[in-house]
Enzyme design. Structure first.
Site, PDB file in Angstrom:
ATOM      1  N   ASP A 197      36.216  -0.321  36.943  1.00 23.78           N
ATOM      2  CA  ASP A 197      35.964   0.548  38.117  1.00 23.78           C
ATOM      3  C   ASP A 197      36.279  -0.240  39.403  1.00 23.78           C
ATOM      4  OD1 ASP A 197      33.673   2.996  37.188  1.00 23.78           O
ATOM      5  OD2 ASP A 197      33.993   1.274  35.866  1.00 23.78           O
ATOM      6  N   GLU A 248      33.979   5.866  45.415  1.00 22.74           N
ATOM      7  CA  GLU A 248      32.665   5.848  44.755  1.00 22.74           C
ATOM      8  C   GLU A 248      31.999   4.473  44.826  1.00 22.74           C
ATOM      9  OE1 GLU A 248      32.478   6.920  40.571  1.00 22.74           O
ATOM     10  OE2 GLU A 248      30.366   6.410  40.501  1.00 22.74           O
ATOM     11  N   ASP A 279      37.881   8.295  43.107  1.00 21.07           N
ATOM     12  CA  ASP A 279      37.006   7.927  41.996  1.00 21.07           C
ATOM     13  C   ASP A 279      37.817   6.974  41.119  1.00 21.07           C
ATOM     14  OD1 ASP A 279      35.187   7.702  39.964  1.00 21.07           O
ATOM     15  OD2 ASP A 279      34.632   9.834  40.017  1.00 21.07           O
ATOM     16  N   ILE A 294      37.201   5.203  38.477  1.00 20.80           N
ATOM     17  CA  ILE A 294      37.104   5.684  37.092  1.00 20.80           C
ATOM     18  C   ILE A 294      36.129   6.845  37.103  1.00 20.80           C
ATOM     19  CG2 ILE A 294      36.325   5.260  34.728  1.00 20.80           C
ATOM     20  CD1 ILE A 294      37.295   2.503  34.831  1.00 20.80           C
ATOM     21  N   ASP A 295      36.635   8.021  36.881  1.00 19.89           N
ATOM     22  CA  ASP A 295      35.773   9.178  36.730  1.00 19.89           C
ATOM     23  C   ASP A 295      35.483   9.313  35.238  1.00 19.89           C
ATOM     24  OD1 ASP A 295      34.367  11.508  37.381  1.00 19.89           O
ATOM     25  OD2 ASP A 295      36.116  12.734  36.891  1.00 19.89           O
ATOM     26  N   THR A 348      32.952   7.171  33.730  1.00 18.36           N
ATOM     27  CA  THR A 348      32.732   5.779  33.277  1.00 18.36           C
ATOM     28  C   THR A 348      32.047   5.764  31.907  1.00 18.36           C
ATOM     29  OG1 THR A 348      32.546   5.097  35.568  1.00 18.36           O
ATOM     30  CG2 THR A 348      31.751   3.533  33.944  1.00 18.36           C
ATOM     31  N   ASP A 400      34.415  13.502  42.574  1.00 22.60           N
ATOM     32  CA  ASP A 400      34.387  14.049  41.210  1.00 22.60           C
ATOM     33  C   ASP A 400      35.142  15.371  41.119  1.00 22.60           C
ATOM     34  OD1 ASP A 400      32.937  12.062  39.878  1.00 22.60           O
ATOM     35  OD2 ASP A 400      31.026  12.853  40.603  1.00 22.60           O
TER      36      ASP A 400
HETATM   37  N1  LIG Z   1      23.086  14.832  37.036  1.00 18.34           N
HETATM   38  C1  LIG Z   1      24.391  14.926  37.180  1.00 18.34           C
HETATM   39  N2  LIG Z   1      24.960  16.151  37.237  1.00 18.34           N
HETATM   40  C2  LIG Z   1      26.296  16.282  37.381  1.00 18.34           C
HETATM   41  N3  LIG Z   1      27.136  15.225  37.472  1.00 18.34           N
HETATM   42  C3  LIG Z   1      26.615  13.992  37.430  1.00 18.34           C
HETATM   43  C4  LIG Z   1      25.230  13.772  37.283  1.00 18.34           C
HETATM   44  N4  LIG Z   1      25.015  12.443  37.268  1.00 18.34           N
HETATM   45  C5  LIG Z   1      26.228  11.860  37.412  1.00 18.34           C
HETATM   46  N5  LIG Z   1      27.186  12.782  37.517  1.00 18.34           N
HETATM   47  C6  LIG Z   1      28.629  12.601  37.729  1.00 18.34           C
HETATM   48  O1  LIG Z   1      29.322  12.983  36.567  1.00 18.34           O
HETATM   49  C7  LIG Z   1      30.535  12.269  36.569  1.00 18.34           C
HETATM   50  C8  LIG Z   1      31.155  12.277  35.217  1.00 18.34           C
HETATM   51  O2  LIG Z   1      31.261  13.613  34.882  1.00 18.34           O
HETATM   52  P1  LIG Z   1      31.819  14.054  33.542  1.00 18.34           P
HETATM   53  O3  LIG Z   1      32.075  15.501  33.553  1.00 18.34           O
HETATM   54  O4  LIG Z   1      32.942  13.152  33.215  1.00 18.34           O
HETATM   55  O5  LIG Z   1      30.609  13.795  32.608  1.00 18.34           O
HETATM   56  S1  LIG Z   1      30.625  13.274  31.195  1.00 18.34           S
HETATM   57  O6  LIG Z   1      31.019  11.863  31.230  1.00 18.34           O
HETATM   58  O7  LIG Z   1      31.434  14.103  30.334  1.00 18.34           O
HETATM   59  O8  LIG Z   1      29.280  13.435  30.902  1.00 18.34           O
HETATM   60  C9  LIG Z   1      30.129  10.914  37.012  1.00 18.34           C
HETATM   61  O9  LIG Z   1      31.257  10.321  37.576  1.00 18.34           O
HETATM   62  P2  LIG Z   1      31.527   8.766  37.353  1.00 18.34           P
HETATM   63  O10 LIG Z   1      30.318   8.053  37.895  1.00 18.34           O
HETATM   64  O11 LIG Z   1      32.750   8.558  38.187  1.00 18.34           O
HETATM   65  O12 LIG Z   1      31.750   8.569  35.911  1.00 18.34           O
HETATM   66  C10 LIG Z   1      29.030  11.188  38.030  1.00 18.34           C
HETATM   67  O13 LIG Z   1      29.482  11.166  39.348  1.00 18.34           O
HETATM   68 MG   LIG Z   2      33.163  10.524  38.850  1.00 16.89          MG
HETATM   69 MG   LIG Z   3      33.543   6.826  38.880  1.00 14.58          MG
HETATM   70 MG   LIG Z   4      29.916   6.406  38.549  1.00 15.24          MG
END
Ligand SMILES: Nc1ncnc2c1ncn2[C@@H]1O[C@H](COP(=O)(O)OS(=O)(=O)O)[C@@H](OP(=O)(O)O)[C@H]1O
Ligand SMILES: [Mg+2]
Ligand SMILES: [Mg+2]
Ligand SMILES: [Mg+2]
Length: 327
Positions: A45, A68, A121, A123-124, A126, A270
Site C-alpha cells: 500500500d 488513503e 487508493d 490498494i483498494d 487490502t 473507494d
Molecule cells: N464498515 C465498512 N463499510 C463499508 N466499507 C468499508 C467499511 N470498513 C472499511 N471499508 C472500506 O472497504 C474497502 C474495501 O472494500 P471491498 O468492497 O473491497 O471489501 S471487501 O474487501 O470485499 O470486503 C476498504 O478499502 P481499503 O482500505 O482500500 O481496502 C475500506 O475503505
Molecule cells: Mg479502498
Molecule cells: Mg486502500
Molecule cells: Mg485501507
C-alpha cells in the site's frame, strides 16, 4: 478538454504501482500492519502510494492528491525495517528512492479536496490483497466535483470472469465523454466496454464485497431477488466489482450499510475511479436513496449512504426494491 496527458500519467502510475503490488505478493512480504482504525496496511500500500504520488507530482505539480495512506506510522523508529522494504520496492520502479524521499512522496497524498484534485487508493481491497484474492489500484481525477478520469488496475482479475483460470490482470480506463476501455495489463489494444443491456434478470448476476462488515449480505440478497436476479452473488474484493459491471460481466453491485457499522460513510477513493468507469460504460451509480455520489465535500461521502451500481436498465427497480425492504 481531452485529458490526454492526465490519462497517460494516470495509466503509467497505476501500472508502476501494480507492478510493486504483484512483486510484494509474489515475494510473500505481505505481513499486515494495523492502522489506528484497526484496518490493515502493507508495504505494498505504501509503495504504491509513493510511486503514484511521485509521478503525479512530476506531471501535475499543482494538483492536490487525496490518498488513503500517510507515512505517520512508517516514520516511527520501530518501523525502520518496513520503511526500508518499501524503499527497495519503490527503487525497483524509480531509481532515486531513499527512505526520506519515499516518506515525502507518500505524504504528497495528504492533500485537500479542491476545485481540481486526484484521489488515490493505492490498494483498494487490502484484505483481498492479503487473502490472495482481488484488489485494485484506483486513481481518479475530480474537477468541480465531477470525476473526469478514472484508472483501475486489477492485477488479479481474470480477463474473462467465466474463465477464472485464464489470463489475469486487467486495466480499466475511462475519460468523461470518451467512453471506457479495458485491456490486459500484459498489453494489447484497449477495447471499448459496455454494461450489459440484458433485461432478462434471471440471467443476470450481481457482485458484492467479500467482507460481511463492508456491506449487508442478507439485505443485498433480498434486493437482488426482488429485482429478479436468481443467480448467486459473485463476492469480490475492491473496485474490481465496478469493472465487472462496466464490462457487462455483472448487472449490479450492491453495497448497503452493514448493521455492524451503521454510521460508516464511504470514502471518495473507494468509489471515484470505479464510478467513472461504470458511467462511461453506460451504467449508473447512486447511493441507496438514488442520490449521485458527491465528490466535492471531503474525503468521506457524508451526504451519501450505501452505493448502488447498475447497468442503468434495472436501476430504478433496484431503488424501488430498496424502499420496499427499508425497515
Ligand atoms: N464498515 C465498512 N463499510 C463499508 N466499507 C468499508 C467499511 N470498513 C472499511 N471499508 C472500506 O472497504 C474497502 C474495501 O472494500 P471491498 O468492497 O473491497 O471489501 S471487501 O474487501 O470485499 O470486503 C476498504 O478499502 P481499503 O482500505 O482500500 O481496502 C475500506 O475503505
Ligand atoms: Mg479502498
Ligand atoms: Mg486502500
Ligand atoms: Mg485501507
Amino acid at each position: 478538454m481531452s485529458y490526454q496527458q492526465e490519462k497517460q500519467v494516470a495509466i503509467e502510475a497505476a501500472l508502476a504501482a501494480a507492478k510493486i503490488c504483484e512483486q510484494v505478493r509474489s515475494e510473500r512480504v505481505t505481513q499486515a500492519m494495523e492502522k489506528s482504525d484497526k484496518s490493515p496496511v502493507t508495504v505494498a500500500d505504501y509503495g504504491s502510494q509513493a510511486v503514484i504520488c511521485r509521478l503525479l507530482a512530476q506531471g501535475f505539480p499543482n494538483d492536490p492528491v487525496v490518498g488513503e495512506e500517510d507515512a505517520a506510522d512508517l516514520v516511527e523508529p520501530t518501523m525502520a525495517n518496513q520503511l526500508a522494504q518499501v524503499t527497495s520496492y519503490v527503487q525497483s520502479v524509480t531509481n532515486d528512492a531513499t527512505p526520506e524521499a519515499v516518506v515525502s512522496w507518500i505524504n504528497l497524498g495528504n492533500g485537500e479536496i479542491g476545485p481540481r484534485y486526484w484521489t488515490l487508493d493505492p490498494i483498494d481491497g487490502t484484505k483481498g490483497f492479503l487473502r490472495n484474492d482481488q484488489y485494485a489500484v484506483a486513481l481518479a481525477l475530480v474537477e468541480q466535483g465531477e470525476v473526469k478520469v478514472g484508472v483501475l488496475a486489477c492485477p488479479a482479475l481474470p480477463v474473462n470472469l467465466a474463465q477464472p483460470d485464464g489470463e489475469r490482470g486487467v486495466l480499466f480506463v475511462a475519460v468523461r465523454g470518451q467512453g471506457a476501455t479495458m485491456v490486459p495489463i500484459s498489453g494489447g489494444e484497449p477495447e471499448s466496454i459496455q454494461v450489459t443491456d440484458a433485461d432478462n434478470t434471471a440471467e443476470l448476476r450481481f457482485v458484492e464485497s467479500v467482507e460481511s462488515g463492508h456491506g449487508d449480505h442478507s439485505r443485498q440478497d433480498l434486493v437482488a431477488k426482488a429485482v429478479g436476479i436468481t443467480a448467486d452473488s459473485l463476492r469480490m474484493d475492491s473496485q474490481a466489482k465496478y469493472g465487472a459491471v462496466a464490462s457487462g460481466q455483472a448487472a449490479l453491485y450492491l453495497r448497503l450499510p452493514s448493521s455492524k457499522y451503521p454510521n460508516y460513510r464511504e470514502k471518495i477513493w473507494d468509489h471515484a475511479a470505479g464510478t467513472i468507469v461504470v458511467e462511461e460504460a453506460g451504467g449508473l451509480v447512486t447511493d441507496m436513496h438514488g442520490k449521485p455520489l458527491n465528490f466535492s465535500i471531503g474525503s468521506k461521502l457524508v451526504e451519501n449512504q450505501g452505493v448502488v451500481v447498475s447497468n442503468g436498465v434495472i436501476h430504478e427497480t433496484v431503488l424501488a426494491a430498496l424502499r420496499d425492504t427499508a425497515n
